[in-house]
Design an enzyme around this catalytic site. Structure first.
Site, mmCIF file in Angstrom:
data_model
loop_
_atom_site.group_PDB
_atom_site.id
_atom_site.type_symbol
_atom_site.label_atom_id
_atom_site.label_comp_id
_atom_site.label_asym_id
_atom_site.label_seq_id
_atom_site.Cartn_x
_atom_site.Cartn_y
_atom_site.Cartn_z
ATOM 1 N N ARG A 1 -2.628 -2.904 5.842
ATOM 2 C CA ARG A 1 -4.072 -3.074 5.998
ATOM 3 C C ARG A 1 -4.475 -4.293 5.171
ATOM 4 O O ARG A 1 -3.819 -4.643 4.183
ATOM 5 C CB ARG A 1 -4.819 -1.834 5.487
ATOM 6 C CG ARG A 1 -4.480 -0.538 6.218
ATOM 7 C CD ARG A 1 -5.245 0.635 5.599
ATOM 8 N NE ARG A 1 -4.991 1.887 6.297
ATOM 9 C CZ ARG A 1 -4.069 2.792 5.932
ATOM 10 N NH1 ARG A 1 -3.314 2.542 4.859
ATOM 11 N NH2 ARG A 1 -3.902 3.900 6.617
ATOM 12 N N HIS B 1 -6.075 -6.393 11.361
ATOM 13 C CA HIS B 1 -5.751 -5.095 11.942
ATOM 14 C C HIS B 1 -5.020 -5.245 13.273
ATOM 15 O O HIS B 1 -4.223 -4.384 13.643
ATOM 16 C CB HIS B 1 -7.016 -4.255 12.120
ATOM 17 C CG HIS B 1 -6.795 -2.801 11.841
ATOM 18 N ND1 HIS B 1 -6.499 -2.309 10.580
ATOM 19 C CD2 HIS B 1 -6.788 -1.723 12.663
ATOM 20 C CE1 HIS B 1 -6.342 -1.002 10.646
ATOM 21 N NE2 HIS B 1 -6.506 -0.626 11.898
ATOM 22 N N ARG C 1 -1.542 -5.406 12.360
ATOM 23 C CA ARG C 1 -1.044 -4.047 12.042
ATOM 24 C C ARG C 1 -0.701 -3.321 13.349
ATOM 25 O O ARG C 1 0.336 -2.671 13.441
ATOM 26 C CB ARG C 1 -2.120 -3.303 11.254
ATOM 27 C CG ARG C 1 -1.749 -1.899 10.800
ATOM 28 C CD ARG C 1 -2.810 -1.437 9.807
ATOM 29 N NE ARG C 1 -2.900 -0.004 9.671
ATOM 30 C CZ ARG C 1 -2.151 0.730 8.840
ATOM 31 N NH1 ARG C 1 -1.234 0.141 8.092
ATOM 32 N NH2 ARG C 1 -2.318 2.035 8.748
#
Length: 293
Positions: free
Chosen positions: A146, A239, A242
């Site tokens: 994150r 993100h 991610r």
């Protein structure tokens, strides 16, 4: 008549706006038109729950989304609660009917080929800011961090000997993430250049040219700038990287439980959304590859 009485009630006693009244009226008349096409003898008093469920199904077949269907169902529930309270009907067929769940958008991710091009061909500068940018991308893409976790990394969060990161996630829970040779080389190069050129104020791993810890906003800006080189996606955020990490891991046969631990998810259900993403990719591959697809 019942619909008109209901709308009068909403206007006089509930002070609903003219726009809301119009919306309620259109929804209720649409339902009335539907059940009349099923059987002209049906009425507001005689329909049952199956008619409402059939109506919802017909709306889904026509491509209506969950939000619009639930809005119409809400109007119907309100109408029947009113009608039952005024003894205009003997039962409420809308009671207990559950509307369709809103579908969660699948996570967006950057293609592996795009990330390879970005890391291997485009982010090759030798200036501090260029080396740092590539290191940021590698940390996000190869460790699934994150943005807050990345910003919080210190030098002692990185174990070069055992090749692992000590990451502090949500609710201050710590997890260890292993890393490979590419990340080690990137970190070695970045740290050597940083220590030679930058005078730091603390032990933060990622620092600005002034030596202070990079904040999440600065990292987001760097990621957006870099991803703009290879993708036109609207979302170009940490993100997304991610998501890209998780999708790449599952595409290369990593177990769901392992990906869950690497991402720091509390529940396996949170991780399972990535299986839908990989399945969508699988369907695309199938349609392109199979001669009869």
């Amino acid at each position: 008549m019942m619909v008109k009485e209901f709308l009068n009630y909403l206007e006089a006693e509930k002070n609903y706006s003219s726009l809301t009244l119009k919306s309620y009226g259109e929804d209720l008349r649409a339902f009335e038109s539907y059940f009349k096409t099923l059987n002209n003898h049906l009425s507001w008093e005689s329909i049952d729950s199956d008619v409402i469920r059939d109506w919802m199904e017909s709306m889904m077949d026509k491509g209506n989304n969950a939000t619009s269907i639930n809005r119409r169902l809400s109007a119907l529930r309100s109408f029947y609660r009113f009608a039952l309270s005024r003894h205009l009907v003997e039962h409420d067929p809308a009671h207990g009917i559950v509307g369709p769940k809103k579908s969660k958008p699948l996570p967006q991710f950057v293609k592996e080929s795009e990330m390879d091009r970005l890391l291997d061909d485009l982010l090759t500068g030798s200036l501090y800011k260029d080396v740092r940018a590539r290191t940021i991308l590698i940390l996000l893409y190869e460790a699934g961090l994150r943005v807050s976790e990345l910003a919080g990394l210190d030098d002692d969060s990185v174990d070069m000997i055992n090749r692992q990161l000590k990451v502090t996630g949500k609710r201050n829970k710590q997890r260890m993430i292993p890393f490979g040779e590419e990340m080690k080389k990137a970190l070695d190069r970045y740290v050597e250049l940083r220590d030679r050129e930058i005078e730091r104020e603390d032990r933060a791993l990622l620092v600005t040219e002034k030596g202070v810890r990079m904040n999440t906003g600065q990292i987001r800006n760097e990621v957006k700038r870099c991803l703009s080189m290879v993708t036109t996606m609207k979302k170009r955020t940490p993100h997304v990287l991610r998501h890209s990490f998780a999708t790449a891991m599952l595409n290369h046969e990593a177990g769901l439980e392992s990906v869950k631990k690497l991402l720091g998810h509390q529940s396996l259900a949170t991780t399972e959304i990535y299986t839908h993403t990989t399945f969508e990719q699988l369907k695309k591959v199938y349609r392109k590859a199979h001669p009869r697809a």
